[in-house]
Design a protein around this motif. Structure first.
Motif, PDB file in Angstrom:
ATOM      1  N   ASN A 176       0.637  -1.254  -0.309  1.00  0.00           N
ATOM      2  CA  ASN A 176      -0.139  -0.163  -0.040  1.00  0.00           C
ATOM      3  C   ASN A 176       0.948   1.505  -0.499  1.00  0.00           C
ATOM      4  O   ASN A 176       0.096   2.427   0.302  1.00  0.00           O
ATOM      5  N   GLY A 177       1.865   1.194   0.364  1.00  0.00           N
ATOM      6  CA  GLY A 177       2.705   2.060   0.538  1.00  0.00           C
ATOM      7  C   GLY A 177       2.340   2.882   1.432  1.00  0.00           C
ATOM      8  O   GLY A 177       2.705   4.103   2.227  1.00  0.00           O
ATOM      9  N   PHE A 178       2.027   2.185   2.591  1.00  0.00           N
ATOM     10  CA  PHE A 178       1.908   2.913   4.328  1.00  0.00           C
ATOM     11  C   PHE A 178       0.951   2.311   5.232  1.00  0.00           C
ATOM     12  O   PHE A 178       1.270   0.985   4.722  1.00  0.00           O
ATOM     13  N   GLY A 179       0.836   2.084   6.796  1.00  0.00           N
ATOM     14  CA  GLY A 179       0.692   1.118   7.599  1.00  0.00           C
ATOM     15  C   GLY A 179       1.077   1.809   8.790  1.00  0.00           C
ATOM     16  O   GLY A 179       0.688   2.935   8.797  1.00  0.00           O
ATOM     17  N   LEU A 180       0.878   1.036   9.718  1.00  0.00           N
ATOM     18  CA  LEU A 180       1.631   1.722  10.929  1.00  0.00           C
ATOM     19  C   LEU A 180       3.179   1.873  11.011  1.00  0.00           C
ATOM     20  O   LEU A 180       3.337   0.470  10.936  1.00  0.00           O
ATOM     21  N   TRP A 181       3.187   2.965  11.410  1.00  0.00           N
ATOM     22  CA  TRP A 181       4.892   3.102  11.878  1.00  0.00           C
ATOM     23  C   TRP A 181       5.501   3.962  13.456  1.00  0.00           C
ATOM     24  O   TRP A 181       4.441   3.610  14.303  1.00  0.00           O
ATOM     25  N   ARG A 182       6.554   2.898  14.059  1.00  0.00           N
ATOM     26  CA  ARG A 182       6.716   3.030  15.327  1.00  0.00           C
ATOM     27  C   ARG A 182       7.007   4.697  15.505  1.00  0.00           C
ATOM     28  O   ARG A 182       7.619   4.973  14.561  1.00  0.00           O
ATOM     29  N   CYS A 183       6.226   4.896  16.406  1.00  0.00           N
ATOM     30  CA  CYS A 183       6.713   6.284  16.813  1.00  0.00           C
ATOM     31  C   CYS A 183       7.476   6.584  17.603  1.00  0.00           C
ATOM     32  O   CYS A 183       7.023   6.008  18.927  1.00  0.00           O
ATOM     33  N   ASP A 184       9.436   7.045  18.186  1.00  0.00           N
ATOM     34  CA  ASP A 184       9.755   7.681  18.983  1.00  0.00           C
ATOM     35  C   ASP A 184       9.728   8.695  19.215  1.00  0.00           C
ATOM     36  O   ASP A 184       9.814   9.847  18.533  1.00  0.00           O
ATOM     37  N   VAL A 185      10.102   8.591  20.457  1.00  0.00           N
ATOM     38  CA  VAL A 185      10.332   9.877  21.308  1.00  0.00           C
ATOM     39  C   VAL A 185      11.348  10.313  20.588  1.00  0.00           C
ATOM     40  O   VAL A 185      12.243  10.423  21.020  1.00  0.00           O
ATOM     41  N   LYS A 186      11.282  12.157  19.896  1.00  0.00           N
ATOM     42  CA  LYS A 186      12.691  12.380  19.513  1.00  0.00           C
ATOM     43  C   LYS A 186      13.916  12.291  21.289  1.00  0.00           C
ATOM     44  O   LYS A 186      15.161  12.241  21.254  1.00  0.00           O
ATOM     45  N   ALA A 187      12.780  13.493  22.304  1.00  0.00           N
ATOM     46  CA  ALA A 187      13.925  13.203  23.027  1.00  0.00           C
ATOM     47  C   ALA A 187      14.850  11.707  23.585  1.00  0.00           C
ATOM     48  O   ALA A 187      16.174  12.741  24.240  1.00  0.00           O
ATOM     49  N   THR A 188      13.993  11.165  23.943  1.00  0.00           N
ATOM     50  CA  THR A 188      15.278   9.914  24.523  1.00  0.00           C
ATOM     51  C   THR A 188      15.144   8.252  23.851  1.00  0.00           C
ATOM     52  O   THR A 188      15.742   7.769  24.044  1.00  0.00           O
ATOM     53  N   GLY A 189      14.065   8.490  22.295  1.00  0.00           N
ATOM     54  CA  GLY A 189      14.762   7.707  21.091  1.00  0.00           C
ATOM     55  C   GLY A 189      13.974   6.329  21.784  1.00  0.00           C
ATOM     56  O   GLY A 189      13.964   5.059  21.176  1.00  0.00           O
TER      57      GLY A 189
END
Length: 168
Positions: A59-72
């Motif tokens: 599909n060219g998309f999906g559910l992506w992992r969301c990482d907090v920038k401040a902590t990784g």
């Protein structure tokens, strides 16, 4: 990297994410608000990731992992899903409970919606949630989706609240 917001980085899931996926999908919040995906161990978490990666390719998309920038730290999932029973892609998100109440779901869902419209050229994006999930309903309204009634998806026992970007 797929997307970057003020506080989050969204990336495709990889096999190394199995421990995170296991924790998220086994969490009370996920199971009560989204459903039981049958993930009970690292092997089944790996299978979930394989299906997600197949969706990225198809599909060219999906559910992506969301990482907090401040902590990784991996905090949750967000993105777009092509779900059986829905004509249009569905914006979805789920976060570990320790990250609730920080606005991450709204931030990630809004970025996913913008990506779908601006990068992928999707005219209509929808969303579903349980009628009892008032937090999710608030997020969907906040990012600009409108209440479009209810829908029952194939294989589900109950109706879901249905939201869309289409004007009423």
């Amino acid at each position: 990297m797929i997307l970057e917001t003020e506080r989050l980085v969204l990336n495709e899931l990889t096999p190394e994410d199995a421990p995170f996926i296991l924790e998220l999908l086994m969490s009370r919040g996920f199971r009560e608000n989204i459903g039981d995906r049958g993930v009970r161990d690292l092997e089944s978490a790996g299978g979930y990731i394989e299906r997600a990666r197949a969706g990225y390719a198809a599909n060219g998309f999906g559910l992506w992992r969301c990482d907090v920038k401040a902590t990784g730290e991996a905090a949750g999932l967000a993105g777009l899903v092509q779900r059986d029973g829905l004509e249009h892609p569905d914006v979805g998100y789920a976060f570990l409970e320790r990250f609730w109440g920080r606005g991450y779901a709204s931030e990630a869902a809004a970025a996913s919606l913008a990506y779908g419209r601006e990068t992928l050229g999707l005219r209509v994006i929808v969303a579903i949630t349980t009628h009892a999930n008032l937090g999710s309903i608030a997020v969907l309204k906040k990012i600009g989706l409108r209440d479009a009634g209810t829908i029952r998806l194939p294989g589900y026992k109950h109706d879901s609240a249905y939201f869309t970007t289409e004007p009423g």
